[in-house]
Design an enzyme around this catalytic site. Sequence first.
Site, PDB file in Angstrom:
ATOM      1  N   SER A 192       9.151  -7.933 -64.693  1.00 56.83           N
ATOM      2  CA  SER A 192       7.659  -8.092 -63.984  1.00 56.83           C
ATOM      3  C   SER A 192       7.819  -8.887 -64.608  1.00 56.83           C
ATOM      4  CB  SER A 192       6.651  -6.675 -64.048  1.00 56.83           C
ATOM      5  OG  SER A 192       7.919  -5.638 -63.787  1.00 56.83           O
TER       6      SER A 192
ATOM      7  N   GLU B  44       2.505 -11.093 -66.212  1.00 58.82           N
ATOM      8  CA  GLU B  44       2.242 -10.364 -66.990  1.00 58.82           C
ATOM      9  C   GLU B  44       3.240 -10.762 -67.859  1.00 58.82           C
ATOM     10  OE1 GLU B  44       3.709  -6.412 -66.040  1.00 58.82           O
ATOM     11  OE2 GLU B  44       4.778  -6.066 -67.730  1.00 58.82           O
TER      12      GLU B  44
ATOM     13  N   ARG C 111      -1.661  -2.987 -68.215  1.00 60.52           N
ATOM     14  CA  ARG C 111      -0.687  -3.754 -69.365  1.00 60.52           C
ATOM     15  C   ARG C 111      -1.747  -5.003 -69.963  1.00 60.52           C
ATOM     16  NH1 ARG C 111       2.626  -0.804 -66.421  1.00 60.52           N
ATOM     17  NH2 ARG C 111       3.324  -1.081 -65.238  1.00 60.52           N
TER      18      ARG C 111
HETATM   19  P1  NAP Z   1       8.346   0.129 -56.430  1.00 56.23           P
HETATM   20  O1  NAP Z   1       8.729   1.578 -56.423  1.00 56.23           O
HETATM   21  O2  NAP Z   1       8.616  -0.629 -55.898  1.00 56.23           O
HETATM   22  O3  NAP Z   1       7.415  -0.234 -56.780  1.00 56.23           O
HETATM   23  C1  NAP Z   1       6.789  -1.669 -56.386  1.00 56.23           C
HETATM   24  C2  NAP Z   1       4.975  -1.281 -57.484  1.00 56.23           C
HETATM   25  O4  NAP Z   1       4.704  -0.404 -56.740  1.00 56.23           O
HETATM   26  C3  NAP Z   1       5.427  -1.242 -58.986  1.00 56.23           C
HETATM   27  O5  NAP Z   1       5.190  -2.209 -59.546  1.00 56.23           O
HETATM   28  C4  NAP Z   1       4.236   0.231 -59.089  1.00 56.23           C
HETATM   29  O6  NAP Z   1       3.011  -0.347 -59.982  1.00 56.23           O
HETATM   30  C5  NAP Z   1       4.046   0.935 -58.001  1.00 56.23           C
HETATM   31  N1  NAP Z   1       4.076   1.808 -56.868  1.00 56.23           N
HETATM   32  C6  NAP Z   1       5.637   2.683 -56.908  1.00 56.23           C
HETATM   33  N2  NAP Z   1       4.958   4.008 -56.115  1.00 56.23           N
HETATM   34  C7  NAP Z   1       3.730   3.983 -57.170  1.00 56.23           C
HETATM   35  C8  NAP Z   1       2.716   4.608 -57.107  1.00 56.23           C
HETATM   36  N3  NAP Z   1       3.870   6.176 -56.688  1.00 56.23           N
HETATM   37  N4  NAP Z   1       1.250   5.265 -57.369  1.00 56.23           N
HETATM   38  C9  NAP Z   1       1.378   3.859 -57.934  1.00 56.23           C
HETATM   39  N5  NAP Z   1       1.634   3.094 -57.824  1.00 56.23           N
HETATM   40  C10 NAP Z   1       3.586   2.756 -56.700  1.00 56.23           C
HETATM   41  O7  NAP Z   1       8.932  -0.798 -58.343  1.00 56.23           O
HETATM   42  P2  NAP Z   1      10.029  -0.940 -59.029  1.00 56.23           P
HETATM   43  O8  NAP Z   1      10.088  -3.214 -59.171  1.00 56.23           O
HETATM   44  O9  NAP Z   1      11.222  -0.039 -58.761  1.00 56.23           O
HETATM   45  O10 NAP Z   1       9.492  -0.751 -59.965  1.00 56.23           O
HETATM   46  C11 NAP Z   1       9.230   0.734 -60.533  1.00 56.23           C
HETATM   47  C12 NAP Z   1       8.723   1.129 -62.082  1.00 56.23           C
HETATM   48  O11 NAP Z   1       9.612   0.783 -62.950  1.00 56.23           O
HETATM   49  C13 NAP Z   1       7.291   0.738 -61.571  1.00 56.23           C
HETATM   50  O12 NAP Z   1       6.125   2.025 -62.648  1.00 56.23           O
HETATM   51  C14 NAP Z   1       7.363  -0.881 -62.533  1.00 56.23           C
HETATM   52  O13 NAP Z   1       6.030  -0.994 -62.498  1.00 56.23           O
HETATM   53  C15 NAP Z   1       8.294  -0.468 -63.762  1.00 56.23           C
HETATM   54  N6  NAP Z   1       8.642  -1.330 -64.102  1.00 56.23           N
HETATM   55  C16 NAP Z   1       7.948  -1.479 -64.968  1.00 56.23           C
HETATM   56  C17 NAP Z   1       8.620  -2.972 -65.544  1.00 56.23           C
HETATM   57  C18 NAP Z   1       8.217  -4.435 -66.574  1.00 56.23           C
HETATM   58  O14 NAP Z   1       8.880  -5.119 -67.212  1.00 56.23           O
HETATM   59  N7  NAP Z   1       7.254  -3.418 -67.787  1.00 56.23           N
HETATM   60  C19 NAP Z   1       9.611  -3.775 -65.054  1.00 56.23           C
HETATM   61  C20 NAP Z   1      10.235  -3.457 -64.048  1.00 56.23           C
HETATM   62  C21 NAP Z   1       9.115  -2.151 -63.210  1.00 56.23           C
HETATM   63  P3  NAP Z   1       3.286  -0.253 -61.303  1.00 56.23           P
HETATM   64  O15 NAP Z   1       3.847  -1.204 -61.686  1.00 56.23           O
HETATM   65  O16 NAP Z   1       1.369   0.469 -61.803  1.00 56.23           O
HETATM   66  O17 NAP Z   1       3.751   1.024 -61.930  1.00 56.23           O
END
Ligand code: NAP
Length: 334
Positions: A220, A316, A152
Amino acid sequence: MFDLSAYNTFNLTVFAKDGREICSKQDLKEPVSRPYIILGGGSDVLFTEDFDGTVLINRIKGIEVSKCSNGYKVRAGGGEILDELIDKLLDKGICGLENLSLIPGTVGAAPIQNVGAYGIEIGDFIESIEAVDLKDGSEHVLGKDECKFGYRTSLFKEPEFSSYFITHVTFVLPDCFKPKQNYAGLQSVEFKSPRQVRDRVIALRNEKLPNPAYVGNAGSFFKNPYVTTEIYEKLKAKYANMPCWQQEDGSYKLAAGWLIDKSGCRGIKHGQVGTWGNQALVIVNLGRAKPHEITALAKYITAEVKEKFLIDLVPEVRLYGKNGEIAWDQIWAL
Ligand code: NAP
């Protein structure tokens, strides 16, 4: 006064002294006096008060596609909407970015945060970035390695480069489809096309995240913290089911959303602001929130997480005050 309501996805009623839409490099030849802020979709910003300067809104459009030895080269205007670009490329049979589907914001803003989701980051696909330095109107082309992409973050967050207005981004995208599906929700699904991956990612995001068109939010709010092995082992001994991912350098990534949830802050409401019930990492404007209510809730959450886990969460989302960008520490000092 320039109304920023339509330019921040938190849907806050805030104003700048002046605002301009930038539609071409030529528009950047006119001098801009300081302070100024460059905005894309306003999806990753929190205005903590009215801004006493000029807001430049990136509306540079255009998508050029050409074939190259390892796939496709795509040069897109910084004002293109990232999700629309992904959709248009899939229509042309060009894949690679589908895991980033539905991330709000523009092509020009995405590299600044190095936006990422479902195991990929935008920086992985960038060949070069074109920018105009607002200090003197000079034009620059930066190769991927110069952009210092990290979790990020990128070169463009460094104060010295905050005057760089990203006009175009050139991507190199593969010519064969290899789905990246190590995240929960994408595993054990047989994807026959990148369009199916996109549909799945959109469904997952819609299930978990609020749509900023209806509920003000900036995705996020906090970054996932990275901790040492020592801290990880102490926490894991206490919380056996804590999600965590070991990194190449030996550190561990923890899920900020999980830490917030376990600190009792998922789905809470403080006046006109709260955290989202399906993903505690998202702070939401429940109607007519004022900026100070969002910063107060963010401070409350970080204090609760600190008390329970001894971990410092860091936003973030980028924070802007009267004179420009402000650091998280400054918010605590208010
Ligand atoms: P989630 O699946 O509940 O997971 C929670 C966190 O755990 C995520 O932030 C993700 O990190 C990490 N994670 C989950 N599985 C992983 C794996 N296999 N390997 C490494 N790290 C893992 O999260 P969620 O809210 O549903 O989000 C899913 C994806 O959407 C994530 O990649 C999240 O970053 C992304 N997202 C991005 C934004 C944004 O504003 N850019 C907003 C919401 C969600 P990472 O964040 O490093 O991937």
